[in-house]
Design an enzyme around this catalytic site. Structure first.
Site, PDB file in Angstrom:
ATOM      1  N   GLY A  74      60.868  52.019  54.740  1.00 21.98           N
ATOM      2  CA  GLY A  74      60.449  50.921  55.266  1.00 21.98           C
ATOM      3  C   GLY A  74      60.665  50.047  56.029  1.00 21.98           C
ATOM      4  N   GLN A 118      61.595  43.282  61.933  1.00 22.89           N
ATOM      5  CA  GLN A 118      61.750  45.131  62.927  1.00 22.89           C
ATOM      6  C   GLN A 118      60.994  44.683  63.575  1.00 22.89           C
ATOM      7  OE1 GLN A 118      62.979  47.255  59.000  1.00 22.89           O
ATOM      8  NE2 GLN A 118      64.177  49.015  60.642  1.00 22.89           N
ATOM      9  N   CYS A 133      67.787  54.499  60.146  1.00 23.74           N
ATOM     10  CA  CYS A 133      67.279  52.822  60.191  1.00 23.74           C
ATOM     11  C   CYS A 133      66.281  53.293  61.068  1.00 23.74           C
ATOM     12  CB  CYS A 133      67.629  52.189  60.265  1.00 23.74           C
ATOM     13  SG  CYS A 133      67.007  50.327  60.711  1.00 23.74           S
ATOM     14  N   LEU A 134      65.106  52.627  60.852  1.00 17.24           N
ATOM     15  CA  LEU A 134      64.369  52.640  62.801  1.00 17.24           C
ATOM     16  C   LEU A 134      64.982  52.108  63.720  1.00 17.24           C
ATOM     17  CD1 LEU A 134      60.944  52.377  60.572  1.00 17.24           C
ATOM     18  CD2 LEU A 134      61.481  54.675  61.681  1.00 17.24           C
ATOM     19  N   HIS A 186      67.618  48.343  51.470  1.00 16.87           N
ATOM     20  CA  HIS A 186      68.205  48.094  53.182  1.00 16.87           C
ATOM     21  C   HIS A 186      66.556  47.254  53.707  1.00 16.87           C
ATOM     22  CE1 HIS A 186      67.948  50.441  56.295  1.00 16.87           C
ATOM     23  NE2 HIS A 186      67.099  50.659  57.405  1.00 16.87           N
ATOM     24  N   GLU A 187      65.743  46.821  53.125  1.00 17.37           N
ATOM     25  CA  GLU A 187      64.834  46.380  53.785  1.00 17.37           C
ATOM     26  C   GLU A 187      65.517  44.295  53.128  1.00 17.37           C
ATOM     27  OE1 GLU A 187      63.328  47.308  55.758  1.00 17.37           O
ATOM     28  OE2 GLU A 187      63.178  49.583  54.904  1.00 17.37           O
ATOM     29  N   HIS A 237      67.955  43.668  55.494  1.00 16.88           N
ATOM     30  CA  HIS A 237      67.340  43.637  57.489  1.00 16.88           C
ATOM     31  C   HIS A 237      66.681  41.862  57.188  1.00 16.88           C
ATOM     32  CE1 HIS A 237      66.206  46.654  59.750  1.00 16.88           C
ATOM     33  NE2 HIS A 237      66.121  47.548  58.757  1.00 16.88           N
TER      34      HIS A 237
END
Ligand SMILES: [Zn+2]
Length: 169
Positions: free
Chosen positions: A45, A50, A92-93, A134-135, A138
């Site tokens: 995702g 991000q 997480c990226l 999670h997204e 963000h």
């Protein structure tokens, strides 16, 4: 085009993102770039903040970790339902190299628009429910680290500071 992924500490990641008012060519290009960036990472995702764009938009594909759902694009998503409780390891990226167990509802329903600006409502359980939440976090300026408490969180935050001071973050 693959865009650089911002890391924990960058201000865009810690602010609430804005509603997408209209589907412009720039937003369409952003969606394409986010998909390419997510697959290249690789990740399950990616949210617009991000890649430094403070808009309420994310892409998800949990099939990279073997759940046959495929690619989903959500513009201006909102929760419709949230229930249950699950504990799973999350990463997480934007927080590379760190994982932690995060408590979240086990099932969610979210609604928003797809990439053609058509209304969509999707139910997610398990991995997909976790990815959605999670997204969504963000888009509200929160990272999984912010959901941790106590020693675990202190340890991670101390490590970030140390890495930042050393110029390694
Ligand atoms: Zn993330």
């Amino acid at each position: 085009m693959i865009r650089p992924i911002l890391k924990y500490g960058d201000s865009v990641l810690h602010e609430r993102a804005q509603v997408v008012e209209v589907l412009t060519p720039e937003v369409e290009r952003l969606i394409d770039d986010m998909i390419e960036t997510m697959y290249a990472a690789p990740g399950a995702g990616l949210a617009a903040p991000q890649v430094g764009v403070p808009l309420r938009l994310f892409v998800v594909d949990v099939s990279v970790v073997r759940e046959p759902k495929g690619l989903l694009i959500f513009i201006n998503p909102e929760f419709v339902e949230l229930d249950g409780r699950s504990l799973e390891e999350e990463g997480c990226l934007s927080v590379p190299g760190f994982n932690a167990t995060v408590v979240r509802p086990q099932r969610v329903v979210i609604k928003g628009r797809d990439r053609h600006w058509t209304d969509q409502q999707i139910e997610g359980t398990g991995l997909l429910a976790r990815a959605f939440q999670h997204e969504m976090d963000h888009l509200d300026g929160a990272l999984f680290v912010d959901r941790l408490r106590g020693l675990k969180r202190d340890l991670i935050v101390r490590t970030f500071r140390k890495l930042t001071r050393a110029g390694k973050w």
